[in-house]
Design an enzyme around this catalytic site. Sequence first.
Site, PDB file in Angstrom:
ATOM      1  CB  SER A  39      -0.971   0.022   1.179  1.00  0.00           C
ATOM      2  OG  SER A  39      -0.295   0.276   2.386  1.00  0.00           O
ATOM      3  CE  LYS A  76      -2.734   2.028   4.817  1.00  0.00           C
ATOM      4  NZ  LYS A  76      -2.503   1.165   3.714  1.00  0.00           N
TER       5      LYS A  76
END
Length: 184
Positions: A39, A76
């Site tokens: 990701s 993230k």
Amino acid sequence: MTKKKNEVFEWGKAIIVAVLITVGVRSFIFAPIVVDGESMDPTLKNENRMIVSKIGKPKRFDIIVFHATEDEDYVKRVIGLPGDKIEYKNDVLYINGKAYEEKYLDENKKAIKEQFGKNILLTENFTLKELWGFERVPKDTIFVMGDNRRDSKDSRRIGVIPLKKVVGSTNVVFWPIKDLQLIK
């Protein structure tokens, strides 16, 4: 015999102190983390090992680690801070109406356009209102996204992240050695 007991006692004290310092540092200052998944590609690779700093509050565009579930931490990038109005339009990030350049996405944008054509977006258009029904990032939360925008379970899917779930920020990849770097 007394000299040998003293030596054992001194070694025992040194080991206990070393363990206490290690536990203290890992609990309150730094901790290692392993990236799990793609990701954050290409910025971070699956199984990169990083150092997480537990000092300070997250800032815009920091890479952070947070408790996504009881058993899982996510890595993230911070996009929105409390009070920010977030919008994505034609592959451009707008925060509080101002366009921001995201150089860390250039490689992914180029790859997606080469693969699927120039009209394909890396990041789908959205507003916070469309996603979650509110205009601004709520108090004591942040909005996060992965750099691999087409394959990231982030605030677009899981919602804003409470600040109390943030473990810390990270910008040092230390393993594997070939990936050793400071992330901007």
